[in-house]
Write a protein that holds these residues in place. Structure first.
Motif, PDB file in Angstrom:
ATOM      1  N   THR A 116      -3.854   0.267   8.323  1.00  0.00           N
ATOM      2  CA  THR A 116      -3.642   0.565   6.909  1.00  0.00           C
ATOM      3  C   THR A 116      -4.736  -0.107   6.086  1.00  0.00           C
ATOM      4  OG1 THR A 116      -1.256   0.727   7.190  1.00  0.00           O
ATOM      5  CG2 THR A 116      -2.053   0.244   4.965  1.00  0.00           C
ATOM      6  N   SER A 117      -5.276   0.614   5.140  1.00  0.00           N
ATOM      7  CA  SER A 117      -6.388   0.068   4.365  1.00  0.00           C
ATOM      8  C   SER A 117      -6.024  -0.217   2.911  1.00  0.00           C
ATOM      9  CB  SER A 117      -7.574   1.037   4.417  1.00  0.00           C
ATOM     10  OG  SER A 117      -7.197   2.315   3.943  1.00  0.00           O
ATOM     11  N   HIS A 118      -4.734  -0.263   2.600  1.00  0.00           N
ATOM     12  CA  HIS A 118      -4.308  -0.583   1.237  1.00  0.00           C
ATOM     13  C   HIS A 118      -4.400  -2.086   0.960  1.00  0.00           C
ATOM     14  CE1 HIS A 118      -2.732   3.471   0.749  1.00  0.00           C
ATOM     15  NE2 HIS A 118      -2.435   3.178  -0.494  1.00  0.00           N
ATOM     16  N   LEU A 119      -4.683  -2.400  -0.270  1.00  0.00           N
ATOM     17  CA  LEU A 119      -4.612  -3.767  -0.772  1.00  0.00           C
ATOM     18  C   LEU A 119      -3.314  -3.877  -1.565  1.00  0.00           C
ATOM     19  CD1 LEU A 119      -5.972  -6.562  -1.403  1.00  0.00           C
ATOM     20  CD2 LEU A 119      -6.968  -5.445  -3.433  1.00  0.00           C
ATOM     21  N   PHE A 120      -2.464  -4.852  -1.206  1.00  0.00           N
ATOM     22  CA  PHE A 120      -1.149  -4.999  -1.823  1.00  0.00           C
ATOM     23  C   PHE A 120      -1.150  -6.096  -2.887  1.00  0.00           C
ATOM     24  CE2 PHE A 120      -0.362  -3.410   2.444  1.00  0.00           C
ATOM     25  CZ  PHE A 120       0.618  -2.450   2.275  1.00  0.00           C
ATOM     26  N   THR A 133      -1.038   8.608   7.782  1.00  0.00           N
ATOM     27  CA  THR A 133       0.068   7.647   7.725  1.00  0.00           C
ATOM     28  C   THR A 133      -0.405   6.301   7.228  1.00  0.00           C
ATOM     29  OG1 THR A 133       1.175   8.747   9.558  1.00  0.00           O
ATOM     30  CG2 THR A 133       1.827   6.480   9.094  1.00  0.00           C
ATOM     31  N   ASN A 134      -1.543   5.842   7.724  1.00  0.00           N
ATOM     32  CA  ASN A 134      -1.989   4.508   7.343  1.00  0.00           C
ATOM     33  C   ASN A 134      -2.566   4.471   5.935  1.00  0.00           C
ATOM     34  OD1 ASN A 134      -4.209   6.009   8.164  1.00  0.00           O
ATOM     35  ND2 ASN A 134      -5.382   4.187   8.667  1.00  0.00           N
ATOM     36  N   GLN A 135      -2.721   5.628   5.280  1.00  0.00           N
ATOM     37  CA  GLN A 135      -3.210   5.641   3.914  1.00  0.00           C
ATOM     38  C   GLN A 135      -2.079   5.704   2.894  1.00  0.00           C
ATOM     39  OE1 GLN A 135      -6.387   5.341   2.759  1.00  0.00           O
ATOM     40  NE2 GLN A 135      -6.892   4.843   4.866  1.00  0.00           N
ATOM     41  N   ASP A 136      -0.982   6.374   3.241  1.00  0.00           N
ATOM     42  CA  ASP A 136       0.066   6.548   2.233  1.00  0.00           C
ATOM     43  C   ASP A 136       1.284   5.677   2.470  1.00  0.00           C
ATOM     44  OD1 ASP A 136       0.951   7.999   4.453  1.00  0.00           O
ATOM     45  OD2 ASP A 136       2.162   9.288   3.233  1.00  0.00           O
ATOM     46  N   ALA A 137       1.296   4.934   3.576  1.00  0.00           N
ATOM     47  CA  ALA A 137       2.472   4.129   3.887  1.00  0.00           C
ATOM     48  C   ALA A 137       2.750   3.104   2.803  1.00  0.00           C
ATOM     49  CB  ALA A 137       2.275   3.413   5.234  1.00  0.00           C
ATOM     50  N   THR A 193       2.444  -3.341  -6.646  1.00  0.00           N
ATOM     51  CA  THR A 193       1.658  -2.110  -6.521  1.00  0.00           C
ATOM     52  C   THR A 193       0.688  -2.257  -5.364  1.00  0.00           C
ATOM     53  OG1 THR A 193       0.351  -0.482  -7.777  1.00  0.00           O
ATOM     54  CG2 THR A 193      -0.237  -2.802  -8.055  1.00  0.00           C
ATOM     55  N   SER A 194      -0.081  -1.196  -5.092  1.00  0.00           N
ATOM     56  CA  SER A 194      -1.113  -1.263  -4.060  1.00  0.00           C
ATOM     57  C   SER A 194      -2.263  -0.348  -4.457  1.00  0.00           C
ATOM     58  CB  SER A 194      -0.559  -0.856  -2.691  1.00  0.00           C
ATOM     59  OG  SER A 194      -0.208   0.522  -2.682  1.00  0.00           O
ATOM     60  N   TRP A 195      -3.417  -0.605  -3.863  1.00  0.00           N
ATOM     61  CA  TRP A 195      -4.606   0.195  -4.137  1.00  0.00           C
ATOM     62  C   TRP A 195      -5.159   0.734  -2.822  1.00  0.00           C
ATOM     63  CZ3 TRP A 195      -3.866  -4.723  -6.207  1.00  0.00           C
ATOM     64  CH2 TRP A 195      -3.659  -4.788  -7.597  1.00  0.00           C
ATOM     65  N   ALA A 196      -5.530   1.999  -2.813  1.00  0.00           N
ATOM     66  CA  ALA A 196      -6.109   2.617  -1.625  1.00  0.00           C
ATOM     67  C   ALA A 196      -7.529   2.120  -1.408  1.00  0.00           C
ATOM     68  CB  ALA A 196      -6.096   4.136  -1.772  1.00  0.00           C
ATOM     69  N   TYR A 197      -7.982   2.226  -0.179  1.00  0.00           N
ATOM     70  CA  TYR A 197      -9.354   1.857   0.143  1.00  0.00           C
ATOM     71  C   TYR A 197     -10.316   2.670  -0.720  1.00  0.00           C
ATOM     72  CZ  TYR A 197     -13.758   1.579   2.690  1.00  0.00           C
ATOM     73  OH  TYR A 197     -15.072   1.401   3.036  1.00  0.00           O
ATOM     74  N   GLY A 198     -11.311   1.990  -1.255  1.00  0.00           N
ATOM     75  CA  GLY A 198     -12.282   2.647  -2.110  1.00  0.00           C
ATOM     76  C   GLY A 198     -12.049   2.395  -3.584  1.00  0.00           C
ATOM     77  N   THR A 199     -10.886   1.823  -3.933  1.00  0.00           N
ATOM     78  CA  THR A 199     -10.630   1.472  -5.333  1.00  0.00           C
ATOM     79  C   THR A 199     -11.607   0.380  -5.744  1.00  0.00           C
ATOM     80  OG1 THR A 199      -8.281   1.960  -5.045  1.00  0.00           O
ATOM     81  CG2 THR A 199      -8.908   0.705  -6.998  1.00  0.00           C
ATOM     82  N   THR A 200     -12.252   0.544  -6.869  1.00  0.00           N
ATOM     83  CA  THR A 200     -13.272  -0.413  -7.288  1.00  0.00           C
ATOM     84  C   THR A 200     -12.658  -1.698  -7.826  1.00  0.00           C
ATOM     85  OG1 THR A 200     -13.370   0.405  -9.563  1.00  0.00           O
ATOM     86  CG2 THR A 200     -14.769   1.498  -7.928  1.00  0.00           C
ATOM     87  N   ALA A 201     -13.473  -2.725  -7.844  1.00  0.00           N
ATOM     88  CA  ALA A 201     -13.036  -4.011  -8.382  1.00  0.00           C
ATOM     89  C   ALA A 201     -12.630  -3.875  -9.845  1.00  0.00           C
ATOM     90  CB  ALA A 201     -14.147  -5.044  -8.234  1.00  0.00           C
ATOM     91  N   MET A 243       0.086 -12.594  -5.328  1.00  0.00           N
ATOM     92  CA  MET A 243      -0.606 -12.523  -4.043  1.00  0.00           C
ATOM     93  C   MET A 243      -1.276 -11.162  -3.865  1.00  0.00           C
ATOM     94  SD  MET A 243       2.007 -14.364  -1.335  1.00  0.00           S
ATOM     95  CE  MET A 243       3.459 -13.424  -1.860  1.00  0.00           C
ATOM     96  N   LEU A 244      -2.571 -11.198  -3.555  1.00  0.00           N
ATOM     97  CA  LEU A 244      -3.304 -10.016  -3.147  1.00  0.00           C
ATOM     98  C   LEU A 244      -3.388 -10.077  -1.618  1.00  0.00           C
ATOM     99  CD1 LEU A 244      -6.301  -9.845  -5.662  1.00  0.00           C
ATOM    100  CD2 LEU A 244      -4.490  -8.134  -5.398  1.00  0.00           C
ATOM    101  N   ILE A 245      -2.698  -9.175  -0.928  1.00  0.00           N
ATOM    102  CA  ILE A 245      -2.629  -9.240   0.533  1.00  0.00           C
ATOM    103  C   ILE A 245      -3.289  -8.018   1.154  1.00  0.00           C
ATOM    104  CG2 ILE A 245      -1.090  -9.301   2.537  1.00  0.00           C
ATOM    105  CD1 ILE A 245       0.888 -10.895   0.941  1.00  0.00           C
ATOM    106  N   PHE A 246      -4.154  -8.309   2.128  1.00  0.00           N
ATOM    107  CA  PHE A 246      -4.834  -7.235   2.852  1.00  0.00           C
ATOM    108  C   PHE A 246      -4.720  -7.495   4.353  1.00  0.00           C
ATOM    109  CE2 PHE A 246      -8.597  -5.191   4.755  1.00  0.00           C
ATOM    110  CZ  PHE A 246      -8.401  -3.893   4.304  1.00  0.00           C
ATOM    111  N   PHE A 247      -4.378  -6.460   5.114  1.00  0.00           N
ATOM    112  CA  PHE A 247      -4.296  -6.559   6.567  1.00  0.00           C
ATOM    113  C   PHE A 247      -5.580  -5.993   7.171  1.00  0.00           C
ATOM    114  CE2 PHE A 247       0.071  -6.814   5.287  1.00  0.00           C
ATOM    115  CZ  PHE A 247       0.704  -7.581   6.253  1.00  0.00           C
TER     116      PHE A 247
END
Length: 200
Positions: free
Chosen positions: A166-170, A31-35, A180-188, A66-70
């Motif tokens: 949740t580990s997405h970067l928004f 859930t916290n990966q695809d939300a 858009t958003s990027w999942a954890y592990g997406t490279t710079a 804005m690049l937002i990360f929780f």
């Protein structure tokens, strides 16, 4: 062998369940990966205190991306790794970095006071703004985003608990609209390539 009407219904339901499960496996298993990918129409909304003690809302960043990360400052891996990638992105944007504001929103208000964030976010040297608030303010903010977080007791963690989240970067546009958003592990490099496409 001929199936009864009831058996046909059961087989039909089983097939639907199997297809749904397969689709779930493709799009994400947690859930916290695809939300982060469920609602393309939401907007950023918050009213929180930053690491300098100033109250900030999404309107303070109007006209900027804005690049937002929780996350939380005591996070052992996901948060520092993601913020390190954000730092690389901001550095490689060069003169275009002024278009983008990276924001770290704490989901651990008990420990992440403005003073604690003032020690944490400068470690990444990317002009990241750390935001925090009361438990109620964080819960209200989280309600505006498709995110998940949960306190988990863990005896080996600082203060005896950690936080699953949740580990997405928004990415939000200049009018606070979700892009858009990027999942954890997406490279710079991947984030930077996408960001340049959107911001040009």
């Amino acid at each position: 062998m001929r199936l009864s009407g009831f058996q046909k219904i059961l087989w039909g339901l089983a097939s639907i369940a199997l297809l749904a499960f397969a689709a779930f496996q493709i799009t994400g298993t947690r859930t916290n990966q695809d939300a982060a990918t469920r609602d393309p129409a939401f907007r950023a909304a918050f009213k929180l205190t930053d690491h300098r003690g100033m109250v900030q809302t999404e309107e303070d960043f109007s006209g900027r991306w804005m690049l937002i990360f929780f996350g939380f400052a005591n996070c052992p891996d996901v948060c520092p790794t993601t913020l390190s990638e954000v730092a690389v992105v901001m550095e490689r944007l060069g003169t275009e970095a002024d278009k983008v504001q990276p924001i770290f929103i704490s989901i651990d208000p008990q420990r992440d006071t403005p003073a604690a964030l003032a020690q944490f976010v400068p470690l990444f040297d990317a002009d990241i703004i750390g935001l925090t608030g009361t438990t109620e303010q964080i819960a209200e903010t989280a309600g505006h985003f498709p995110i998940y977080f949960e306190r988990l007791e863990e005896t080996t963690a600082p203060d005896g608990y950690t936080v699953s989240h949740t580990s997405h970067l928004f990415l939000f546009g200049p009018e606070a609209d979700f892009v858009t958003s990027w999942a954890y592990g997406t490279t710079a490099e991947e984030i930077l390539a996408d960001l340049r496409l959107w911001t040009h």
